[in-house]
Scaffold this motif. Structure first.
Motif, PDB file in Angstrom:
ATOM      1  N   ARG A  18       0.825  -1.209   0.000  1.00 28.02           N
ATOM      2  CA  ARG A  18       0.000   0.000   0.000  1.00 28.02           C
ATOM      3  C   ARG A  18       0.863   1.266   0.000  1.00 28.02           C
ATOM      4  NH1 ARG A  18      -2.963  -3.446  -1.231  1.00 28.02           N
ATOM      5  NH2 ARG A  18      -4.989  -4.004  -0.372  1.00 28.02           N
ATOM      6  N   PRO A  83      -8.274   9.867  13.437  1.00 31.20           N
ATOM      7  CA  PRO A  83      -8.397  10.944  12.449  1.00 31.20           C
ATOM      8  C   PRO A  83      -9.851  11.301  12.129  1.00 31.20           C
ATOM      9  CG  PRO A  83      -6.866   9.250  11.687  1.00 31.20           C
ATOM     10  CD  PRO A  83      -7.557   8.699  12.893  1.00 31.20           C
TER      11      PRO A  83
ATOM     12  N   PHE B 334       0.706   1.506  10.256  1.00 31.32           N
ATOM     13  CA  PHE B 334       0.647   2.961  10.074  1.00 31.32           C
ATOM     14  C   PHE B 334      -0.098   3.254   8.779  1.00 31.32           C
ATOM     15  CE2 PHE B 334       4.508   2.018  12.534  1.00 31.32           C
ATOM     16  CZ  PHE B 334       4.090   2.554  13.735  1.00 31.32           C
ATOM     17  N   ASP B 335      -1.409   3.468   8.933  1.00 34.95           N
ATOM     18  CA  ASP B 335      -2.264   3.545   7.754  1.00 34.95           C
ATOM     19  C   ASP B 335      -3.252   4.701   7.806  1.00 34.95           C
ATOM     20  OD1 ASP B 335      -3.920   2.710   9.766  1.00 34.95           O
ATOM     21  OD2 ASP B 335      -4.538   0.835   8.818  1.00 34.95           O
ATOM     22  N   GLY B 336      -3.187   5.513   8.862  1.00 36.78           N
ATOM     23  CA  GLY B 336      -4.092   6.668   8.946  1.00 36.78           C
ATOM     24  C   GLY B 336      -5.525   6.313   9.302  1.00 36.78           C
ATOM     25  N   TYR B 353      -5.033   4.621   2.246  1.00 35.55           N
ATOM     26  CA  TYR B 353      -3.821   3.837   2.512  1.00 35.55           C
ATOM     27  C   TYR B 353      -2.649   4.358   1.686  1.00 35.55           C
ATOM     28  CZ  TYR B 353      -6.529   0.072   4.823  1.00 35.55           C
ATOM     29  OH  TYR B 353      -7.305  -0.676   5.660  1.00 35.55           O
TER      30      TYR B 353
ATOM     31  N   PHE C  82      -4.270  -5.572   4.215  1.00 36.01           N
ATOM     32  CA  PHE C  82      -4.753  -4.305   4.747  1.00 36.01           C
ATOM     33  C   PHE C  82      -6.271  -4.311   4.813  1.00 36.01           C
ATOM     34  CE2 PHE C  82      -0.510  -3.115   3.724  1.00 36.01           C
ATOM     35  CZ  PHE C  82      -0.220  -2.032   4.524  1.00 36.01           C
ATOM     36  N   ASN C  89      -3.014  -4.451  10.573  1.00 34.30           N
ATOM     37  CA  ASN C  89      -2.957  -4.854   9.169  1.00 34.30           C
ATOM     38  C   ASN C  89      -2.205  -6.173   8.972  1.00 34.30           C
ATOM     39  OD1 ASN C  89      -4.633  -2.897   7.972  1.00 34.30           O
ATOM     40  ND2 ASN C  89      -2.989  -1.394   8.114  1.00 34.30           N
TER      41      ASN C  89
END
Lengths: 105, 494, 479
Positions: A18, A83, B334-336, B353, C82, C89
């Motif tokens: 990703r 977020p 760490f993907d927001g 992503y 993911f 993940n």
């Protein structure tokens, strides 16, 4: 450079990881990673048929815990770092339908 | 001159044990100690850039609290009020924990790392967050997303990495000591470059809980200090079995008093692996410093023995496959989505992503994630990851054999001393320079970098002592002895 | 054309523990969203997992119940992909060294179609342990995620492709659920997501030696949906073959509203999970001592219990299999027996009355308003003729709704059976006087006339007369 390292399909790998990469990055990483992998080709020359793999730096086993509660953090602690939040309850993400059942793939 | 003034004057070379003595005898307060270090920071960190942040009001509050405890005879330990700088990948409750990465911008940690709990139990004050290579990936601290840290010995040169900030603030007198993390040399190499002491404890001796993982099976937290005694003291404070870390070892408590002065160096057998001297790119100055160190040991009656580490030739390959594979997995979180920075342009999950990770990670981190993802991907696991793990077995066997014939292994830390910014741009070259430090992480042993000499430009050069698993006492005894003997030698030369 | 069907199931079962698999958060259904979370199960930077002993123990127990080989050396692995419901993940799971392998489960009884299926052994390929993911709620434009479920211990039971009909699949799931309940591993409530199932199915022309590409169907959240989806797939795949089409390996979803499967992905875009050994967790070694200890804890399987019921309580096989199909029911039965009630009578009353009432009021045994002790008392009162069967039904219904004991109800309502011959004689005389024709018929040997007269006596006594006594006295008085 040998055959194996030329196989590296950075676009595919970047997609698995990703990571968005532009064309410049793709060609740079392709070069870097091919160089590293061709160096690592030295491993294929070692006879490892009778060697078992080592996954850990320490050789202990059965490190487990008893089934006792340790407490959780508060929802606000969780959502303060999030977020995007929904109804002060859930973490919000764009709509997604899992490729599979509600649960692990 | 007041006693406090006396200590303050040497604060830029002071140690934990000296400061602790001064606090215990009332020569100085924790507040004075911290104020002076903050003053030093204000004077010079604009040039060094060792700290990412320094919450002075919190530090002064903690110092006042410590002084109040001590005044009431309620100090938590003899180290109550001692400030220690913390690498930016260690979690402190209520503080940012950014790993010098943009992807963790704004993240406030809700919990303490076990090492932080251990320090705070003893009254130790967390003194700022030090700069590092992003997610501890690098050997120069140039890969920080925020700033480049300078080597205090020459601000045009790198401090080493990844714990470059920790080494630089200790070396430049802004902190008595610091915590770093070492996955492939990230404590020892910057310590060597900055002329300070860096200890990588045995894997499992210090809890990793709260250390943001780079490569889980290789990472270890350790001290960066001004002398070996301080390294032993800090190890005592942070070590011990932790039920929150499944890889934590039983009986891993450490008592620094066991590193006494009554050490008989002549009974020591020091192993020299000839493979280490055949490394391409070993500079003559580092080689000289190494030879000189051997002679220091030899001149005091140590047995110097040849040992063989034949599989070391494959260490860099094995290490970079294992480390990047684990990293690619560790950094996938760490993907927001749950915390940190989210970039959402299109309200599409895949784009979140891709964009978040594209913008959040720097060049070296991406390179390693790509490499690690590749070596684990379908069809390549056996050729790379599995082979790397088998090499790991061979290297472990090598070390076990070596330690049958010697007590400690002596080696350089890095093939070169600190170099100017931007001088290593080829990733493979950079990785190859870790050859002396990474075998220790693959095997999980303990090792220490101790200042030994200087190069022609006056840059420090350290040497590395490698101990067997859980053999920190002997390792630190020998290092402590070397530190002293080497100083004497230098004085003799003068 | 005739077809052979090959079915295999992958079943996920949540393990009932106090805490999650790798952290100390409570493992509890129904809490406020995002309140059972901590840095570990949220995958915060720097956290580490520590395995829950009970999660492992229960997995091994399930393995022993299914006669699996237990791995003496096992480990956890990371499975990477993911998805926002998976905090790290990657999922901590087991790849090449699962805790349990090579077991079996015997199926019998009826399928969902109520047709009897032949007794058959279904192979269990493996049982491994992993962590559950969070729960997503989908809205039009966005999804909301509740992480309470993330990290709950989850067992995956993979069967061999040994089933050939939807009914067999149904029977397998029923048997598996029984096992989990018997071993106290899980309640397997599908509505609460405690049991989830994916099916693999392929169809080939009868007798053809080559297997066709299989289809995996996901998103199945009831036994009925599984059964229906299998029927649908058999038909769909047969149609493809009949029209000379070609089957490709694919993953399909199930739309319960329209009763159809739909394509989700084909083999080409199969995921690359990049499994590798979990470096944060040490291997698990099962000592032979521990295994022996554990074997002692293995409870009776439903089959073993059924056999014991037949033997020990001399009840018919049918009764035993109905009673033992639900562990709670079998427990209830045994407790009643312990209070001294007659096994066959107890079994009848549970099967006919109690099960019906429970099902009508949508209750399970743990919410049963009648305690085993009270139920046993009711049976005892029937056996010692304190009340007759008819009155007993009234008493039972009263017990079920009022939660009172049988003796209290009998006292309050004066329902005690009349065995006083004087009192009954009064009723008998009245019956004979009022009904000369039936009396005449009785004398001529017509059995139904006796029943009628006994009925009259019961009516006069408001049901309390002992019918046997009444019958004897009628015969005597009318002759």
């Amino acid at each position: 450079m040998n055959e194996k390292s030329q196989d590296v399909d950075i676009r595919h790998i970047a997609n698995l990881a990703r990571l968005n990469l532009n064309d410049g990055e793709i060609s740079r990483y392709e070069t870097d990673i091919n160089a590293i992998l061709s160096y690592a080709e030295q491993l294929s020359k070692v006879d490892l048929s009778d060697v078992s793999p080592t996954a850990h730096a320490a050789s202990i086993t059965n490190v487990i815990r008893s089934d006792e509660e340790r407490g959780s953090m508060t929802r606000s602690e969780l959502l303060d770092n999030a977020p995007d939040v929904l109804d002060d309850e859930l973490i919000k993400v764009p709509v997604v339908i899992r490729h599979g059942s509600e649960g692990p793939a | 001159m007041s006693a406090a003034q006396k200590f303050v004057n040497k604060i830029d070379s002071g140690t934990i044990h000296e400061a602790s003595d001064a606090l215990e005898t009332g020569q100085i307060s924790s507040l004075e100690l911290c104020q002076n270090l903050i003053g030093r920071h204000d004077d010079i960190d604009g040039k060094i850039n060792g700290f990412l942040s320094l919450d002075t009001s919190q530090i002064l509050e903690d110092a006042n609290a410590s002084d109040a405890r001590r005044k009431n005879g309620k100090q938590l330990s003899r180290y109550d009020g001692i400030p220690i700088a913390i690498k930016d990948n260690l979690s402190v409750k209520g503080q940012t924990c950014g790993c010098a990465s943009k992807i963790l911008e704004g993240f406030i940690s809700p919990y303490n790392a076990t090492v932080i709990n251990n320090l705070q139990k003893n009254g130790v004050i967390c003194f700022g967050r030090t700069n590092m290579d992003e997610f501890a990936m690098g050997s120069t601290t140039e890969f920080s997303a925020y700033k480049k840290t300078s080597n205090p010995w020459d601000i045009n040169r790198v401090p080493g990495g990844s714990s470059g900030g920790s080494a630089a603030v200790v070396s430049s007198g802004q902190a008595l000591a610091a915590l770093g993390s070492d996955t492939g040399g990230s404590i020892r190499q910057p310590a060597s470059f900055c002329g300070v002491v860096g200890l990588k404890p045995t894997y499992g001796r210090v809890s990793r809980y709260g250390l943001v993982a780079f490569a889980s099976s290789l990472d270890q937290i350790g001290p960066i200090t001004r002398d070996v005694k301080d390294a032993a003291i800090l190890l005592e404070l942070i070590s011990g079995r932790d039920e929150l870390d499944s890889t934590s070892l039983p009986n891993s408590d450490f008592n620094h008093h066991e590193v006494g002065n009554d050490f008989d160096v002549s009974s020591l057998r020091i192993g020299i692996p000839k493979e280490f001297l055949e490394i391409d790119g070993l500079s003559s100055e580092v080689n000289d410093a190494f030879e000189k160190s051997i002679s220091v040991f030899r001149s005091r009656g140590c047995d110097i023995v040849d040992v063989k580490l034949p599989s070391i030739a494959y260490a860099v390959s094995s290490y970079y496959i294992i480390a990047t594979a684990e990293a690619s997995s560790n950094l996938s979180r760490f993907d927001g989505i749950r915390y940190g920075n989210r970039i959402d342009r299109t309200s599409d999950l895949l784009d979140i992503y891709l964009d978040t990770r594209e913008n959040g990670f720097g060049e070296e981190v991406k390179r390693r994630i790509l490499l690690g993802t590749y070596v684990l991907s379908s069809g390549y696991y056996d050729a790379y990851y599995l082979r790397a793990q088998k090499i790991r077995t061979l290297i472990r066997d090598d070390f076990n054999n070596a330690f049958n014939n010697c007590d400690l292994i002596l080696s350089p830390v890095s093939p070169v001393s600190a170099y100017p910014f931007g001088s290593v741009s080829d990733p493979l070259q950079m990785y190859l320079s870790d050859i002396y430090t990474i075998p220790v992480n693959l095997v999980g042993n303990c090792a220490i970098s101790v200042p030994a000499s200087f190069d022609g430009d006056g840059m420090p050069i350290g040497i590395q002592l490698i101990g067997n698993s859980m053999d920190e006492i002997r390792l630190l005894q020998a290092a402590h002895w070397f530190e002293f003997a080497n100083e004497m030698e230098k004085n003799d030369e003068v | 054309m005739k077809f052979d069907v090959v079915i295999g199931l992958e079943v996920h079962v949540q393990i009932r523990t106090n805490t999650k698999m790798f952290c100390g958060c409570s493992n509890r259904y129904g809490a406020e969203p995002n309140t059972l979370v901590c840095p570990v199960c949220m995958g915060y930077p720097g956290v580490l997992p520590v395995p829950n002993k009970e999660g492992i123990r229960n997995t091994l127990l399930a393995g022993l119940m299914c006669e699996c080989k237990i791995a003496l050396y096992s480990k956890f692995d990371r499975k990477s992909y993911f998805y926002p419901d998976m905090p790290k993940n990657y999922q901590i799971s087991q790849y090449d060294l699962p805790f349990c392998e090579d077991g079996k489960l015997v199926i019998s009884g009826k399928g969902l179609s109520q047709e009897l299926i032949a007794t058959k052994t279904i192979g269990i390929t493996r049982i491994h342990l992993e962590e559950d993911v969070a729960k997503s709620t989908h809205f039009k434009q966005y999804s909301g995620i509740d992480f309470n479920r993330a990290g709950v211990p989850l067992m995956e039971v993979v069967s061999e492709p040994d089933m050939t009909t939807p009914d067999e699949a149904y029977a397998y799931l029923t048997a598996l659920k029984q096992i989990m309940q018997y071993a106290d591993i899980s309640d397997c409530d599908m509505e609460k997501g405690q049991m989830r199932c994916d099916v693999n199915i392929s169809v080939k022309p009868s007798g053809s030696p080559t297997l066709n590409a299989k289809t995996e169907v996901k998103n199945l959240n009831s036994f009925k949906a599984i059964h229906k989806s299998l029927h649908y797939e058999i038909e769909r795949q047969s149609d493809v073959l009949e029209s000379k089409g070609h089957l490709v390996q694919q993953t399909r979803g199930w739309n319960d509203d329209i009763g159809e499967t739909y394509i989700m992905r084909t083999k080409e875009d199969a995921a690359d999970y990049r499994y590798f050994p979990e470096p944060d967790l040490m291997p698990i070694e099962i000592s032979s001592d521990y295994l022996e200890e554990l074997k002692k804890e293995v409870p009776e399987t439903p089959g073993q219990r059924c056999a014991r019921f037949i033997q020990e309580f001399s009840i018919p096989e049918y009764d035993a299999s109905v009673l033992t199909s639900d562990k709670a029911c079998a427990d209830y039965f045994e407790q009643c027996i312990r209070f001294g009630s007659n096994p066959k009578k107890t079994s009848n009353w549970i099967m006919v009355e109690l099960l019906r009432e429970l099902s009508q009021s949508n209750k399970t045994f743990d919410k049963c308003p009648i305690s085993p002790k009270d139920f046993a008392e009711l049976i005892l009162l029937i056996t010692d003729n304190t009340i007759n069967g008819k009155i007993a039904k009234t008493v039972f219904n009263d017990m079920f709704s009022s939660r009172k004991s049988a003796s209290v109800i009998i006292d309050e309502k004066g329902l005690k059976q009349v065995t006083d011959t004087k009192e009954i004689l009064e009723f008998v005389k009245r019956a004979i006087e009022n009904n000369p024709i039936p009396v005449q018929q009785l004398k001529e040997g017509k059995a139904s006339a006796l029943n009628f007269l006994v009925g009259q006596v019961m009516k006069f006594s408001k049901g309390k007369a002992n019918p046997q006594l009444a019958s004897e006295m009628i015969k005597k008085e009318s002759s």
